[in-house]
Every structure is written in C-alpha cells, then in structure tokens.
Scaffold this motif. Structure first.
Motif, short mmCIF file in Angstrom:
data_model
loop_
_atom_site.label_atom_id
_atom_site.label_comp_id
_atom_site.label_asym_id
_atom_site.label_seq_id
_atom_site.Cartn_x
_atom_site.Cartn_y
_atom_site.Cartn_z
N LEU A 40 -22.81 -51.78 -13.00
CA LEU A 40 -22.27 -51.52 -14.35
C LEU A 40 -20.95 -52.22 -14.16
CD1 LEU A 40 -21.91 -49.84 -16.84
CD2 LEU A 40 -20.77 -48.30 -15.53
N ARG A 41 -20.37 -52.84 -15.37
CA ARG A 41 -19.20 -53.69 -15.28
C ARG A 41 -18.47 -53.27 -16.51
NH1 ARG A 41 -19.09 -57.83 -11.90
NH2 ARG A 41 -21.05 -58.30 -10.83
N PRO A 43 -16.23 -53.21 -20.20
CA PRO A 43 -16.38 -53.91 -21.05
C PRO A 43 -14.82 -54.48 -21.40
CG PRO A 43 -16.45 -51.81 -21.64
CD PRO A 43 -16.34 -51.88 -20.29
N ALA A 57 -27.16 -41.11 -14.72
CA ALA A 57 -27.96 -42.16 -14.31
C ALA A 57 -28.78 -41.68 -13.05
CB ALA A 57 -26.86 -43.19 -13.79
N ARG A 112 -31.25 -51.64 -13.79
CA ARG A 112 -30.24 -52.16 -14.92
C ARG A 112 -30.37 -50.85 -15.83
NH1 ARG A 112 -32.33 -58.40 -14.97
NH2 ARG A 112 -31.13 -58.90 -13.22
N ALA A 113 -31.06 -50.43 -16.48
CA ALA A 113 -31.34 -49.21 -17.48
C ALA A 113 -30.54 -48.14 -17.16
CB ALA A 113 -32.89 -48.87 -17.67
N ALA A 115 -27.90 -48.28 -15.00
CA ALA A 115 -26.62 -48.52 -14.93
C ALA A 115 -25.86 -48.50 -16.22
CB ALA A 115 -26.54 -49.96 -14.40
N GLY A 116 -26.56 -48.79 -17.34
CA GLY A 116 -25.78 -48.32 -18.58
C GLY A 116 -25.83 -46.82 -18.95
N LEU A 117 -26.39 -46.18 -18.06
CA LEU A 117 -26.18 -44.57 -18.29
C LEU A 117 -25.05 -44.09 -17.46
CD1 LEU A 117 -29.86 -43.42 -18.07
CD2 LEU A 117 -28.46 -43.82 -20.09
N HIS A 119 -21.53 -43.07 -17.18
CA HIS A 119 -20.45 -43.06 -18.37
C HIS A 119 -19.03 -43.06 -17.65
CE1 HIS A 119 -18.42 -41.82 -22.07
NE2 HIS A 119 -17.59 -40.64 -21.32
N GLU A 269 -23.93 -62.03 -15.96
CA GLU A 269 -23.22 -61.39 -14.79
C GLU A 269 -22.64 -62.37 -13.81
OE1 GLU A 269 -24.04 -57.35 -12.02
OE2 GLU A 269 -25.88 -58.43 -12.63
#
Length: 750
Positions: A40-41, A43, A57, A112-113, A115-117, A119, A269
């Motif tokens: 996770l990076r 923004p 996650a 990857r999915a 990682a987007g969770l 917060h 990435e």
C-alpha cells in the motif's frame, strides 16, 4: 591473442536464453508453499499519518498477514549514505507512492485487493516541490534537520581568495533538466525464503549484494550471518537497484509466516519504488580570453534530491568536481547542493551527477564559441584536457586524456547526404559535445573486489572455475571474468559462479567499475594460481621455472612460447585454488572548503556528434545521424564495448528529446510506459562508434571503465544540433515541441 581471451568478442553465454525467453529473471522465481505480498502506497506527496487501520485487510479471505512500521523488529530506517528513509512510513509520508503497509496473501490478486483495504488517516500538508526555494529559510522542512542534503564547494586558483579575474568574453546561462527514469524492463522483484534457523535467504535483482545484506539485517534485527542475499536474474539496473525496495518487506513476512514470500512490482509501482535521476537547475558563467582560452568558470548547481537522501551526497560531489567538463580552466568556483523536497526520491542513474552539468557546460561552450567566432570543435580542442593537466580539484591527470583526438575523430566523419526533396520547413543542424567521468568510487573509499580461481582436471580435461559476487546486470561482467581466465591460464573450459553475500564483496555494479576491480581481482587470483603451477613444476623435478613463464593452450610455456609441460599431466588429481582481493590505488577526501584533493582513481573521456532535422511547422525533431568516440583504454570485449556505447547514447537521446517524469505538486502524472516516453527504433538511427585504446598504465590491462560515459555527452550533442537547426537558444531538456514552436519564426514570413 588467446582464443576467447581479452581483445576477442566471444558470444554471451546468457544470450540464447535471454533471446529465447528461457532466462530466469527474479520475477520468474517460485518456491513450494510460496505466498505473495503487495504494498500500500501513499496517494499524497506530503501528509502526517494520524492512524493506520489494518482490520479490514486482515479479515479479507486469503490474507495471511499485514505489516506496518510497528512490526519492524530492528532499525526502522535505511539508507546507504544517510540513514533517513523509513522501511514503512510511520508518522508521515514525504512523497507520492511512499510505502505504508504490506499485505501477504495466498495469491497476488488477493494481496493487491487487500492492500487497498488498509485504511490510513492522513492529515495532508502542502508539499515542498521546488528545490531552489526549499533552501530558503522560510521553506517548510521536509526533514527535521532542514532541506539541505549536501553541499560541495570547489575553489581553484583566484576563486580561493574570493575573486575571479576579468575576461575578454563573458557568457552566462541558466539551464534545467527534468527527472529521468532508469526505465529498466524488469520491475523490482524478489523471493524471500526462511531458512529454518531463524534466518532468511533473499533472492533479489540487485547491484550490490553486500550493502543490501547489511541494511536488511539491521532492519530485521538479525545478525548478518542469518541474512543471506543471492543474485537473481536482473532485467536492467542503470543505478536504480542500488537502494533497497522490497527487500525488508519480503524478508520480514517470510520470517513471520515461516513461508516463502514473493513480491513483484507493477510498472506503475516501479516508478514509485526506486530513485530517479535528479532534476537540476544550473547557473553558469564562463570567462575567456579573446584568443579563445578559458579563464574561469563560476557555477551554481541545485539538485532536487526528493524526499530521501539515497546517494545524493555523492552525486552532489560528482556534479561539483565535473562541473567544468573535460577542459583546462585555471580559476574555478563551483557550489553544488542536493536538496530535500516532497518530490520522488532521486539517486543513482547512469552518469551519476555528471549528466546535469555536462548539459550546462557544453551549452556554454557553444555559446562561447559563437561569441568568439570559432567552430565549436576548434574551441573545445583549444581548451581540451591533456595528460599532465590539472582538474578543478587540483588532481593531475597521469594517464592519456585524448579529448582533442576524440573530437577530431568525430569532426572527420562524413555527414549524411542531404535529401534534395526535403521540404523548406525542415532544417538540419549538427552538434558536438564532450565529457569526462570518474571511474569507481571516490574520496578515500576502498573500492575493492574479491575473486577466487580454481584449476583442476575433471573428466580428463582442464577446468577453471572463477567465483565472485559481482552483479551481472547486463553489462557482461560474467563474460569478462571468463576472458581474463582464458588469457591468464590458457584454459578453454571455464565456469563462472555468481556467489552470494557469504562470499567476499565485489562492490556494486555501478560507477563503471566492475571490469576494473573484479577484473583486477580475477587477474590477481589467476596469477597466484600460475605461480602455484610453476612451483608444482619445480617440485616435479624440472629446472627452476622463470616467473615470467606463462600458461597457454593447456601447457606451461617458456619465454619463447615453447611448451614445457602439459597442465593436465602436471596437475593430475591436484587442485589449485587461490583467492585474491584487488585494491586500486588510494584516493583521498576533498578539502571541505576548497574541494581540492586527489579524489578519483581514474577518468574516462567521450564525445558525441549528432545530426538532426527539425520540422519547424510541427516542432518535431528527428535524429538522423549519431556518432560517439570514446577512449576505453583497452577493449576487453570489443563487441560488448560497442554495445555499451550505443546503449548509453540512446539513453542520452531519450533525456534530450523524450524522457521525463512529469510532476504536479509532487504527484507523478505518468507512471507508465504509455506516458513516460522512451526512444524506439524509429527515434534513433544506427550509432557509429569510434573506439580509442589509450592504455591507462595504472589499470589492469590498461582498461578504462566505459559504461556511464556514453549517456553523458549524448544529451548536449543532440541539444546543440537542435539549436543549430533552429537558432533557438534552448536551455532545458527534454526539448518539447512547444519549446520549439514558441521560439521559431513563422516559416511563411521568412
């Protein structure tokens, strides 16, 4: 000349596999029970972190673990020259794409999915994005100790007393360069495997095993012998693999899960996951006499280092010491500063701090030549460095410096014939540029390498095995080792082993140094083996051999080249194995006030000529002819040398016309090869290569490091050709169509 030895061009042993697609790169690795990890990076270019919540996650089906800064068991920061970069962001993020958390899962899609969770509650802050204003006292500090990463001063001649002499002709200019990416084809990837004894093995595409291993062990809180790094297939490097990326993340998850963990960055990435070439602002003033002799140079260089230091201190040093170029100048005043901003981190890239000043000083040389009414080549030759000349650091060149000869070679090449059908709005221009570059590390760093050579009879035939930890990043160091063994031991059956971090260091595959230092170590190990063979010959009852006797075509030969004994029969079942370190001659730190000192072990020299055609209606540039002349000292593998010279030249063309990471308020706008434009076959003509071999008496076989120089003077040569075609005094690269259209007169009114 020994078959397959130095001076020949044997085929690369990894060539067929790479061409056919069977070569195993680091992204191709796998292991039983392997899991995947994703990052996770941030923004935001600049933000405080209020909290990180991994709950969602961790609950996602297939997720095995999530790590944040709180899970780092050892040192939470890393860095080669300044330990300032978090393994995972803790209380703030300092650049767009900074790593914040890493998720391990049963497959890549799940990781990857999930990682987007994760917060992250950010408190977004205004980013510092302009390097020049970042030095102002009123600027927000990117780091607690301020925004100055490093400052190198050069004061030579009258500049040491604070004044520069009056000159007949004075030319001033300000120049800038955008942020270039290394753009290697193989993204960051690696496989971490727990060893069962509390340690971990990391298979990684890297340029320097040992410095990576040291940093990883410190971050994991493990003794060094518990962390073993192994070479994995490298899909390009160009400096971007000198810093850590996924190393600690993969290893820590492997230790926590007791399972192999694989990580592979996407292309987007990858743009966030490695350093880039420093953007720069450069202000120059040159003074010359009326007969065309350089009198003084004053330069102020500001390098945008981005969010973390990486190798910025050394790059600022190189920018300062190379600020004048391959020219003799008695009075020099240079200040080079590397600066923290909230832009992406910048660090090593081919040319390492010399590309930016070369664009500026070569632009100045053209302006001076025009002001003096001289041909740009003639003016450069009049001021060119020669053996015995002093550099701005006071170091005296004690080996050939054929700058004038390189330029003469290029000037003498025929120009491509003009196309009589070319429309009137297409103009042609010719440009020249020259450069110098230090080889190897500088300022007192003991830049040594280690190699082991073993000679034995296996299955009735001689076998030589050479081992080192040198990173093969495509430059051909594996083949170079084989050629040296063939030359020194006269053996045709040779195996080259890439050792892991438990073997003695070979240093990095950077600074154009591997052929010099690892080649030197292999040569020394071979000569120790030869001495042992001659001792064995004497023990067998032969007369005392001369130390000058050689090994050739499987035999010991005397000074007249006559065979004395067959090696296979002499060895029998014996094995001779010797290890050697090669240390080049000492270098010394620069004086912090004046920048004086013998700081480098060797320098290389190159020059380019570019011919372009510019469509003045569209603002488009087409390079129609390119030539490079370079002194390589001794061409160990002539075909490989020519390949390096062509490849580096193309990277220089990319910076001149196409390549730039575009930023808006610190955010990367084009992190893909759809938006980051690279030269293709349609953009670059065949590159003519002129190789000079002026041996350096201090180097193994007289060779010079070659890898970086082709990328340095190519950029200003193309820019000079565009100026000649258009009459526009261009001061920035890459050159865009809008730069040309804004400065071109209307063809209809001409």
């Amino acid at each position: 000349m020994t078959a397959q030895g130095i001076g020949t061009s044997p085929a690369r042993t990894d060539g067929p596999a790479k061409v056919s697609g069977t070569f195993v790169y680091s992204s191709d690795l796998s292991a039983e029970d392997m899991v995947w990890a994703a990052t996770l990076r941030s923004p935001h270019p600049s933000a405080l972190i209020r909290s990180i919540d991994t709950t969602a996650a961790l609950k996602f089906p297939g997720v095995l673990d999530v790590i944040t800064h709180a899970d780092i068991p050892g040192r939470k920061l890393f860095g080669q020259m300044k330990v300032d970069q978090p393994v995972l962001a803790e209380d703030r993020v300092r650049h767009h794409g900074e790593a914040v958390a890493v998720v391990a899962a049963v497959d890549l899609e799940t990781a990857r999915a999930a990682a987007g969770l994760v917060h992250v509650d950010y408190d977004v802050r205004p980013p510092v994005t302009d390097a020049a204003t970042a030095l102002d006292a009123a600027s927000d500090p990117v780091h607690p100790d301020g925004n100055l990463v490093a400052h190198t001063r050069i004061r030579r001649g009258a500049a040491q007393s604070g004044e520069l002499p009056a000159a007949d002709v004075v030319v001033r200019g300000s120049y800038s360069l955008g942020m270039q990416d290394q753009a290697f084809l193989g993204t960051e990837s690696g496989l971490a495997v727990p060893t069962g004894d509390g340690g971990v093995e990391l298979h990684i595409a890297t340029q320097w095993l040992h410095v990576d291993q040291e940093q990883v062990a410190l971050c994991l809180g493990l003794p060094p012998d518990k962390v073993v790094l192994k070479h994995a297939g490298v899909g390009g490097a160009f400096g971007a693999r000198e810093d850590l990326s996924l190393h600690v993340h993969a290893c820590l998850l492997a230790l926590r899960l007791n399972r192999p963990v694989k990580m592979v960055y996407t292309r987007t990435e990858s743009f966030f996951g490695h350093v880039h070439r420093h953007p720069a602002e450069l202000h120059y003033e040159h003074g010359a006499t009326s007969d065309g002799r350089l009198l003084y140079v004053r330069a102020d260089i500001v390098l945008d280092g981005g969010a973390y230091a990486s190798s910025s201190p050394a790059i600022a040093g190189n920018a300062a010491t190379h600020a004048v170029g391959p020219y003799a100048v008695p009075h020099v005043q240079v200040d080079a500063r590397a600066v923290y901003t909230n832009n992406p981190p910048c660090g090593a890239m081919r040319g390492f701090g010399t590309v930016q000043p070369c664009f500026a000083y070569e632009s100045q040389m053209d302006r001076l030549a025009a002001a003096l009414g001289m041909h740009p080549v003639e003016f450069r030759q009049r001021n060119a460095l020669r053996e015995g000349a002093s550099l701005p650091t006071g170091q005296v060149l004690d080996s050939p410096a054929p700058v004038a000869e390189l330029l003469e070679r290029l000037r003498g090449l025929p120009l491509p014939a003009a196309d009589p059908a070319q429309p009137a709005h297409v103009a042609r221009g010719v440009g020249y540029a020259a450069c110098l570059k230090n080889i190897g590390f500088s300022e007192g760093f003991d830049d040594y390498s280690t190699a082991r050579v073993r000679l034995e009879v296996v299955d009735g035939a001689l076998l030589a095995t050479v081992s080192s930890a040198a990173a093969e990043v495509g430059q051909g160091v594996v083949g170079i080792q084989r050629q040296i063994v063939a030359t020194e031991l006269g053996v045709h059956r040779i195996e080259v082993r890439q050792e892991d971090s438990r073997f003695g260091t070979a240093g990095p595959s950077s600074a154009s140094r591997q052929t010099y230092v690892t080649g030197g170590a292999v040569r020394e190990a071979c000569r120790r083996v030869r001495a042992d063979v001659l001792a064995l010959l004497h023990e067998s009852g032969a007369e005392l051999p001369s130390p000058s006797w050689q090994l050739h075509e499987g035999a010991v030969v005397d000074d007249a080249g006559r065979p004395v004994a067959r090696l296979a029969a002499l060895l029998g079942g014996r094995v001779i194995e010797r290890t050697a370190e090669f240390h080049h001659r000492k270098t010394f730190p620069l004086d912090p006030e004046t920048g004086q000192g013998n700081s480098s072990m060797q320098f290389g020299f190159a020059a380019h000529r570019a011919v372009v055609e510019v469509d003045r209606e569209l603002g488009l540039v087409k390079v129609i002819d390119l030539a490079i002349a370079q002194d390589v000292g001794r061409a160990i593998n002539p075909e490989a040398v020519a390949g390096q010279l062509r490849g580096g030249t193309v990277q220089g063309v990319g910076l001149a016309l196409l390549e730039e990471i575009e930023l808006d308020g610190g955010r990367v706008l084009n992190p893909s090869f759809a938006g980051y434009l690279l030269p293709t076959m349609a953009d670059v003509p065949p590159v003519r290569v002129e190789i000079l071999e002026r041996a350096d008496p201090h180097a193994p076989y007289g060779l010079r490091g070659i890898g970086e120089l082709p990328s340095i003077s190519a950029t200003p040569a193309v820019a000079a050709a565009v100026r000649a075609a258009t009459g526009i005094d261009l001061d920035r690269v890459p050159i865009r169509p809008d730069h040309l259209l804004a400065g071109l007169p209307d063809p209809a009114q001409q």
